[in-house]
Write an enzyme that holds these catalytic residues in place. Structure first.
Site, PDB file in Angstrom:
ATOM      1  CD  GLU A   1      35.764  39.122  36.989  1.00 28.07           C
ATOM      2  OE1 GLU A   1      36.754  38.740  37.660  1.00 28.07           O
ATOM      3  OE2 GLU A   1      35.295  40.271  37.079  1.00 28.07           O
TER       4      GLU A   1
ATOM      5  NE  ARG B   1      37.066  37.388  40.062  1.00 24.50           N
ATOM      6  CZ  ARG B   1      36.245  37.864  40.984  1.00 24.50           C
ATOM      7  NH1 ARG B   1      35.990  37.162  42.066  1.00 24.50           N
ATOM      8  NH2 ARG B   1      35.669  39.045  40.841  1.00 24.50           N
TER       9      ARG B   1
ATOM     10  CG  ASP C   1      39.877  48.742  36.139  1.00 21.73           C
ATOM     11  OD1 ASP C   1      39.737  48.037  35.134  1.00 21.73           O
ATOM     12  OD2 ASP C   1      39.286  48.514  37.224  1.00 21.73           O
TER      13      ASP C   1
ATOM     14  CD  GLU D   1      40.193  47.879  43.442  1.00 21.19           C
ATOM     15  OE1 GLU D   1      39.906  46.883  42.739  1.00 21.19           O
ATOM     16  OE2 GLU D   1      39.519  48.220  44.460  1.00 21.19           O
TER      17      GLU D   1
ATOM     18  CB  THR E   1      44.008  43.107  37.102  1.00 19.75           C
ATOM     19  OG1 THR E   1      43.300  44.234  37.626  1.00 19.75           O
ATOM     20  CG2 THR E   1      43.042  42.073  36.557  1.00 19.75           C
TER      21      THR E   1
END
Length: 394
Positions: free
Chosen positions: A39, A43, A169, A300, A385
């Site tokens: 993360e 991010r 994913d 998504e 992502t």
């Protein structure tokens, strides 16, 4: 930090300048607590890198490098560690994962490390990220290209669970995007691994329900689990992007990928049409039914609508996006932001939390969906992502 590039893309100049000053003067890059390596990379590092790419302001690359250097104790071994204390450098695994590594985490640092190496002229970052994919490439999963969601830290297979949703994913997404960043070479491990993975997914995991909805199931060993996460709804965008860039030398394969993208995207739209707003998961037994009933403001589906519109120019993708945006406004908006829902059938069951990816991803993709002349295009950038755009050419 997650919303820095959204602010810039939307032309909010004063707000971006204030945010830049906060990053320069107040951002704490060494908190004394365990944080997720994954993360933090997608991010924080991703957000700073994208802000640098858009603004060319040195402060963002300096801070991104500071954060990544603090992550460095986790970026060792076959695969990165899952958690780290940014102050002490102590690393740890997720309690729920045992001593295993998570596939999505192993395969979702390559875009960020590629740009950081380019911007700092230090190849060590992208060399390590590439090595993680090299290790993956040596594995021989039972179905070629379908990697388990858990991996052993020494490099071996760690489970028999295959998912294009949670835990798996973004690894698949980064394969095609790294191929694009490297200039779309004919010979590329990223390209060959992506094509193998998608071929196996279509042959083994793509299912048509009794009511005609195409969905990507999960696999446990040789058995299908007829569950689909909202997270899996990134896949139509991934497939459409690969088809757009002609990832396969066989145009019939690209056409097939685009058709699958359209079919699965229609199912993702149904997540929003069957209930006031999309649940976290649905099941097919054999008809679409409610799985996990929470809503976390996920991006998504609108991500895939953005890609599909700009690939096909079919107006229906924008119409779907507008309907979904109206549902966010009607069911999630509160006085000071947007709330998640504990149960999508009860729109009063709001939780006091707005996810950072609502501004970083969901609203950014909606904005770009309706932008006729986007500065961020499928040719000029790839998105990490967390929807942070990284330029293809630096």
């Amino acid at each position: 930090i997650d919303a820095l590039d959204t602010i810039h893309i939307m032309g909010l100049t004063d707000e971006f300048y204030r945010a830049k000053n906060w990053v320069r003067d107040s951002l704490q890059v060494k908190p004394n607590k365990l944080v997720s390596v994954f993360e933090t990379i997608i991010r924080v590092v991703g957000g700073l890198l994208s802000a640098h790419a858009l603004s060319h302001d040195q402060v963002f690359i300096d801070k991104a490098l500071e954060v990544t250097k603090n992550l460095e104790p986790a970026l060792k071994g076959v695969y990165p560690a899952s958690k780290i204390n940014l102050k002490t450098g102590a690393v740890a695994t997720h309690g729920w994962a045992g001593n295993k590594r998570v596939l999505a985490e192993v395969g979702s640092l390559q875009i960020e490390m590629w740009y950081l190496s380019k911007a700092t002229n230090d190849q060590k970052w992208t060399t390590y990220a590439d090595s993680c994919i090299e290790h993956l490439k040596t594995l021989r999963p039972p179905t070629p290209g379908l990697y388990p969601t858990f991996l052993n830290p020494n490099g071996g297979l760690g489970s028999n669970h295959i998912s294009f949703g949670a835990l798996g994913d973004s690894m698949y997404e980064y394969l095609v995007k790294m191929w694009i960043l490297y200039g779309k070479p004919a010979e590329s491990k990223y390209r060959s691994m992506y094509l193998e993975s998608v071929d196996s997914m279509i042959n083994k995991m793509l299912v048509k329900s009794n009511e005609g909805l195409w969905y990507i199931a999960e696999m446990r060993g040789n058995n299908l689990d007829h569950k689909m996460d909202h997270l899996t709804c990134f896949a139509p965008g991934m497939l459409a992007l690969g088809a757009y860039h002609k990832v396969s030398p066989d145009q019939k394969v690209n056409d097939k990928h685009l058709q699958v993208a359209k079919d699965v995207a229609e199912t993702c739209v149904q997540f929003y049409m069957r209930w006031p707003i999309s649940p976290e998961t649905v099941r097919f037994s054999p008809y679409m039914t409610l799985g996990s009933a929470t809503n976390f403001q996920r991006p998504e589906t609108v991500e895939s609508l953005f890609v599909l519109y700009h690939v096909t120019k079919e107006e229906k993708w924008r119409k779907y996006g507008w309907t979904i945006f109206q549902k966010f406004e009607k069911h999630l908006k509160v006085d000071n932001g947007y709330a998640s829902l504990n149960h999508v059938a009860d729109t009063k069951s709001k939780s006091d939390k707005q996810e950072s990816f609502l501004l970083a991803e969901t609203f950014k993709y909606l904005y770009l969906l309706f932008d006729d002349n986007p500065a961020i295009s499928l040719d000029s950038h790839v998105f990490n992502t967390e929807a942070h755009p990284i330029p293809v050419k630096i």
